[in-house]
Each structure stands twice: as C-alpha cells, then as structure tokens.
Design an enzyme around this catalytic site. Structure first.
Site, mmCIF file in Angstrom:
data_model
loop_
_atom_site.group_PDB
_atom_site.id
_atom_site.type_symbol
_atom_site.label_atom_id
_atom_site.label_comp_id
_atom_site.label_asym_id
_atom_site.label_seq_id
_atom_site.Cartn_x
_atom_site.Cartn_y
_atom_site.Cartn_z
ATOM 1 N N VAL A 1 -4.380 8.121 -1.581
ATOM 2 C CA VAL A 1 -3.630 7.062 -2.184
ATOM 3 C C VAL A 1 -4.874 6.411 -1.500
ATOM 4 O O VAL A 1 -5.369 4.810 -1.846
ATOM 5 C CB VAL A 1 -2.788 6.257 -2.422
ATOM 6 N N TYR B 1 4.463 -2.750 8.840
ATOM 7 C CA TYR B 1 4.663 -2.656 7.426
ATOM 8 C C TYR B 1 5.272 -3.851 6.695
ATOM 9 O O TYR B 1 5.384 -3.820 5.152
ATOM 10 C CB TYR B 1 6.466 -1.832 7.850
#
Length: 253
Positions: free
Chosen positions: A66, A157
């Site tokens: 991706v 994150y």
C-alpha cells in the site's frame, strides 16, 4: 430492504491477512459483500479468502504494497477487472513501534507514516474516482483512540492516526457531493495474534488501558467488525467525516 445488508456490494480490505483484516473481511462477506483482500502475505490472504467464500461470497486475493503507488494502481485495476466496481474501501493496513522518541530511528518513523497514512491516501486516491463516477461509496479508515490523543512510546503511530482521522474528515467534504461517505474507526487496543506478544511484553501499559476503559477490557476484532459493517451499510448513509470511537469508553474519561 434490510438497511444493514451489503448484498450486491464489493469491498476492498487492505491489510487483509491480519487479525482485524481477516475478521472484518469475513464480516463484510457475511453481510452480503464480495471482498477483495489486499496485502503482502499470500498465505494469510488465502486464509482470509477461505473465510469469505465460507460465507458464500466471492473473494479476490491481491498481493500489493500500500505504500507503493504503482502497486496500489495495479491492485485497483485487478479488483475492477474482477468485480467491475468497488463500493467499500477499508483502509486497514497499519503498523506500530513500541519505542520512545529518542530510540525511534528516522527510517522507522517514516515507515510507520508511510504504511498508516500514505497507504490510506494512495488507496483512497486509487478507488475514489470509480466511486465518484457511480456517485456512491464508503471509505472507512482504521484509526485509533490515539487519533485524538497521544501515548508515550507511540509517537509515530499517534501522529499517523491523527493524520488519518483528519484525512478522512477532509475527504468527507471533497467526496460528499458524490454520495461518498468517509469515516474513521477510532479503536482501542484490539487483541490479535499480531500484537498479543507486544501486550505480554508491556503488561503495565495495557493494564492501564484496561483500568481506564469503562468496560474494563481490551477490544476484540468483532468489536471493530460490527461498526465497519454499519458504516458500510445503507443505515449509515448520513454519517460522514466522523471518528467513531470503538474503545469501551476509554475516551469518555
């Protein structure tokens, strides 16, 4: 019409070989959708495909990265060639790293943002034009409780998931005129085989998460799957631009 059914719809799930990807792909199939699973681990993608087919729906395995624009473009072409359209895109591929900022190398920072944020951008850009042409679509991003707050040892994150939620909000405005909704699932820690070892390595951290959570537990993949099916369904046609927290009450405090 059952407003929670997805009969006749085609869904794409990135990170389709992981615990959340596999369970959500199966849930979409159980609701009536044909499902293409995208990822890099062929063996795990095959396992997910078997779950889709066990629900009586068609599956498609697409090996793709991706973070690579060409790979994503080829994946989109493969899905359209097989199914003719895409109605639902679940941007689920994601990674993390349990490191403090001072211990987090720049390449690792970049990799987390590439997978979690850039990957969702590339997939959304690849599949949105077809949805726009049909004036219908659902894009759902796999966010986090950290989409709206931070946590020590999760700097990259947290940054990626905050960016993902705002990407979703921006796309909701861009794509809304075409009948496309865009939402983000702000999940708490969802226990899967991929993170079970990490949870065991940092028991104090995850015990704090449970203690702060109103329902007193970490999340299960089924918790995410139910909300995903809802957001994909006709029942959620007026819900867009939102980060919907699936966290047992973690963010309520």
């Amino acid at each position: 019409m059952d407003r929670f059914r997805l009969d006749g719809r085609v869904a794409v799930v990135t990170g389709g070989g992981g615990g959340i990807g596999s369970a959500t792909a199966a849930a979409l199939a159980e609701a009536g959708a044909d499902v293409a699973v995208v990822g890099r681990n062929l063996a795990k993608l095959k396992n997910t495909a078997r779950l889709i087919e066990a629900a009586g729906r068609r599956s498609l395995i697409v090996e793709a990265d991706v973070t690579d624009e060409v790979s994503v473009s080829h994946a989109a072409a493969a899905v359209i060639d097989a199914f003719g359209k895409v109605d639902i895109l679940f941007n689920n591929a994601g990674i993390t790293s349990p490191k403090l900022l001072v211990d987090l190398p720049a390449p690792e920072w970049r990799r987390i943002l590439e997978v979690n944020l850039t990957g969702s951008y590339l997939c959304s850009r690849a599949f949105a034009p077809g949805m726009m042409a049909r004036r219908h679509g659902r894009i759902i991003n796999m966010g986090s409780t950290l989409s709206g707050r931070g946590m020590a040892t999760r700097t990259a994150y947290s940054a990626s998931k905050a960016g993902l939620a705002n990407l979703g909000a921006a796309l909701a405005f861009e794509l809304g005129p075409y009948g496309i909704t865009v939402n983000t699932i702000g999940a708490t820690v969802i226990v899967t085989e991929l993170n079970r070892d990490l949870i065991e390595l940092q028991p104090e951290l995850y015990e704090k998460v449970k203690n702060r959570t109103a329902l007193g537990r970490l999340g299960k993949v089924d918790d995410v799957a139910g909300v995903l099916v809802f957001l994909s369904s006709p029942a959620a046609e007026f819900v867009t631009g939102q980060t919907i927290y699936v966290d047992g009450g973690f963010t309520a405090g």
